[in-house]
Design a protein around this motif. Structure first.
Motif, PDB file in Angstrom:
ATOM      1  N   PHE A  26       0.860  -1.182   0.000  1.00 13.94           N
ATOM      2  CA  PHE A  26       0.000   0.000   0.000  1.00 13.94           C
ATOM      3  C   PHE A  26       0.893   1.228   0.000  1.00 13.94           C
ATOM      4  O   PHE A  26       2.038   1.173   0.447  1.00 13.94           O
ATOM      5  CB  PHE A  26      -0.916  -0.002   1.225  1.00 13.94           C
ATOM      6  N   PHE A  27       0.367   2.349  -0.468  1.00 12.00           N
ATOM      7  CA  PHE A  27       1.150   3.575  -0.580  1.00 12.00           C
ATOM      8  C   PHE A  27       0.559   4.666   0.294  1.00 12.00           C
ATOM      9  O   PHE A  27      -0.660   4.706   0.510  1.00 12.00           O
ATOM     10  CB  PHE A  27       1.218   4.025  -2.048  1.00 12.00           C
ATOM     11  N   ASP A  28       1.420   5.571   0.769  1.00 12.29           N
ATOM     12  CA  ASP A  28       0.991   6.611   1.704  1.00 12.29           C
ATOM     13  C   ASP A  28      -0.011   7.586   1.098  1.00 12.29           C
ATOM     14  O   ASP A  28      -0.746   8.235   1.822  1.00 12.29           O
ATOM     15  CB  ASP A  28       2.196   7.367   2.262  1.00 12.29           C
ATOM     16  N   ASN A  29      -0.066   7.703  -0.205  1.00  7.83           N
ATOM     17  CA  ASN A  29      -0.974   8.661  -0.830  1.00  7.83           C
ATOM     18  C   ASN A  29      -2.244   8.008  -1.370  1.00  7.83           C
ATOM     19  O   ASN A  29      -2.966   8.613  -2.150  1.00  7.83           O
ATOM     20  CB  ASN A  29      -0.247   9.429  -1.944  1.00  7.83           C
ATOM     21  N   VAL A  30      -2.527   6.773  -0.944  1.00  4.80           N
ATOM     22  CA  VAL A  30      -3.735   6.055  -1.355  1.00  4.80           C
ATOM     23  C   VAL A  30      -4.350   5.407  -0.113  1.00  4.80           C
ATOM     24  O   VAL A  30      -3.678   4.668   0.599  1.00  4.80           O
ATOM     25  CB  VAL A  30      -3.404   4.962  -2.399  1.00  4.80           C
ATOM     26  N   ALA A  31      -5.630   5.671   0.132  1.00  2.00           N
ATOM     27  CA  ALA A  31      -6.312   5.096   1.298  1.00  2.00           C
ATOM     28  C   ALA A  31      -6.460   3.582   1.122  1.00  2.00           C
ATOM     29  O   ALA A  31      -6.606   3.088   0.002  1.00  2.00           O
ATOM     30  CB  ALA A  31      -7.681   5.730   1.456  1.00  2.00           C
ATOM     31  N   HIS A  32      -6.397   2.851   2.225  1.00  2.64           N
ATOM     32  CA  HIS A  32      -6.567   1.394   2.175  1.00  2.64           C
ATOM     33  C   HIS A  32      -7.093   0.881   3.504  1.00  2.64           C
ATOM     34  O   HIS A  32      -6.989   1.550   4.529  1.00  2.64           O
ATOM     35  CB  HIS A  32      -5.248   0.699   1.825  1.00  2.64           C
ATOM     36  N   GLU A  33      -7.659  -0.306   3.465  1.00  2.00           N
ATOM     37  CA  GLU A  33      -8.113  -1.000   4.664  1.00  2.00           C
ATOM     38  C   GLU A  33      -6.992  -1.884   5.182  1.00  2.00           C
ATOM     39  O   GLU A  33      -6.263  -2.499   4.385  1.00  2.00           O
ATOM     40  CB  GLU A  33      -9.323  -1.884   4.344  1.00  2.00           C
ATOM     41  N   GLN A  34      -6.848  -1.985   6.495  1.00  2.00           N
ATOM     42  CA  GLN A  34      -5.825  -2.859   7.051  1.00  2.00           C
ATOM     43  C   GLN A  34      -6.222  -4.317   6.824  1.00  2.00           C
ATOM     44  O   GLN A  34      -7.343  -4.713   7.143  1.00  2.00           O
ATOM     45  CB  GLN A  34      -5.649  -2.593   8.544  1.00  2.00           C
ATOM     46  N   PRO A  35      -5.325  -5.139   6.244  1.00  2.00           N
ATOM     47  CA  PRO A  35      -5.626  -6.559   6.032  1.00  2.00           C
ATOM     48  C   PRO A  35      -5.832  -7.297   7.359  1.00  2.00           C
ATOM     49  O   PRO A  35      -5.490  -6.789   8.429  1.00  2.00           O
ATOM     50  CB  PRO A  35      -4.388  -7.080   5.304  1.00  2.00           C
ATOM     51  N   ASP A  36      -6.354  -8.509   7.259  1.00  2.00           N
ATOM     52  CA  ASP A  36      -6.628  -9.273   8.478  1.00  2.00           C
ATOM     53  C   ASP A  36      -5.332  -9.697   9.176  1.00  2.00           C
ATOM     54  O   ASP A  36      -4.236  -9.535   8.641  1.00  2.00           O
ATOM     55  CB  ASP A  36      -7.523 -10.476   8.187  1.00  2.00           C
ATOM     56  N   VAL A  70       9.499   2.181   4.663  1.00  2.00           N
ATOM     57  CA  VAL A  70       8.602   1.056   4.436  1.00  2.00           C
ATOM     58  C   VAL A  70       8.312   0.411   5.784  1.00  2.00           C
ATOM     59  O   VAL A  70       9.234   0.021   6.505  1.00  2.00           O
ATOM     60  CB  VAL A  70       9.218   0.019   3.471  1.00  2.00           C
ATOM     61  N   ASN A  71       7.035   0.338   6.111  1.00  3.49           N
ATOM     62  CA  ASN A  71       6.592  -0.389   7.295  1.00  3.49           C
ATOM     63  C   ASN A  71       6.115  -1.755   6.832  1.00  3.49           C
ATOM     64  O   ASN A  71       5.177  -1.850   6.034  1.00  3.49           O
ATOM     65  CB  ASN A  71       5.452   0.348   7.999  1.00  3.49           C
ATOM     66  N   ILE A  72       6.761  -2.805   7.319  1.00  5.76           N
ATOM     67  CA  ILE A  72       6.417  -4.170   6.945  1.00  5.76           C
ATOM     68  C   ILE A  72       5.722  -4.809   8.144  1.00  5.76           C
ATOM     69  O   ILE A  72       6.292  -4.885   9.230  1.00  5.76           O
ATOM     70  CB  ILE A  72       7.674  -4.966   6.558  1.00  5.76           C
ATOM     71  N   PHE A  73       4.493  -5.236   7.924  1.00  7.36           N
ATOM     72  CA  PHE A  73       3.685  -5.818   8.989  1.00  7.36           C
ATOM     73  C   PHE A  73       3.589  -7.323   8.782  1.00  7.36           C
ATOM     74  O   PHE A  73       3.173  -7.782   7.722  1.00  7.36           O
ATOM     75  CB  PHE A  73       2.276  -5.209   8.989  1.00  7.36           C
ATOM     76  N   THR A  74       3.991  -8.084   9.801  1.00 13.01           N
ATOM     77  CA  THR A  74       3.884  -9.539   9.763  1.00 13.01           C
ATOM     78  C   THR A  74       2.957  -9.973  10.889  1.00 13.01           C
ATOM     79  O   THR A  74       2.809  -9.254  11.885  1.00 13.01           O
ATOM     80  CB  THR A  74       5.269 -10.204   9.932  1.00 13.01           C
ATOM     81  N   PRO A  75       2.323 -11.136  10.756  1.00 11.99           N
ATOM     82  CA  PRO A  75       1.430 -11.585  11.826  1.00 11.99           C
ATOM     83  C   PRO A  75       2.155 -11.662  13.168  1.00 11.99           C
ATOM     84  O   PRO A  75       3.317 -12.062  13.237  1.00 11.99           O
ATOM     85  CB  PRO A  75       0.985 -12.975  11.353  1.00 11.99           C
TER      86      PRO A  75
END
Length: 134
Positions: A26-36, A70-75
């Motif tokens: 996802f990019f900072d200039n585009v809105a998005h929903e947080q994945p599960d 870059v923020n990388i989110f892992t479970p």
């Protein structure tokens, strides 16, 4: 290059590296929903700083600098390897970049959330410099 061309070049390099290992971006200039909670994903943010540098004996150089993060989110509770492998893939892509010069790589910095957090965060960043072409 324009701001949009510099942003685009950085986004393409970073997106391609993460997409190649199956990470949604996802990019900072585009809105998005947080994945599960079971998903691994990344958020790419670019900020611009200076747009002109003074040179002795000259009117200056039209170039632009800034940072990409870059923020990388892992479970959560799955260890840090997934985030660190993703960070390495991005660093390798940034190091090979010929369109925008990146330097001062930082990270990955593991940032633990609250005890009930759904994701663990790994943060990486770099400074960049590009030149405006007339």
């Amino acid at each position: 290059m324009t701001y949009q061309e510099i942003r685009g070049a950085l986004e393409v390099i970073t997106y391609a590296a993460l997409d190649a290992i199956g990470i949604e971006c996802f990019f900072d200039n585009v809105a998005h929903e947080q994945p599960d909670a079971s998903a691994t994903y990344a958020e790419i943010a670019i900020s611009f700083e200076t747009s002109k540098r003074d040179n002795v004996g000259c009117c200056g150089t039209n170039d632009v600098g800034g940072t990409i993060g870059v923020n990388i989110f892992t479970p959560a509770n799955t260890g840090s390897r997934g985030g660190e492998d993703a960070a390495l893939a991005v660093f390798e892509a940034w190091a090979k970049s010929t369109t925008v010069r990146l330097r001062n790589f930082d990270g990955p910095r593991g940032i633990s959330g609250d005890e009930g957090a759904r994701h663990q965060l790994h943060r990486i960043s770099a400074a960049f410099r590009g030149k405006f072409l007339d």
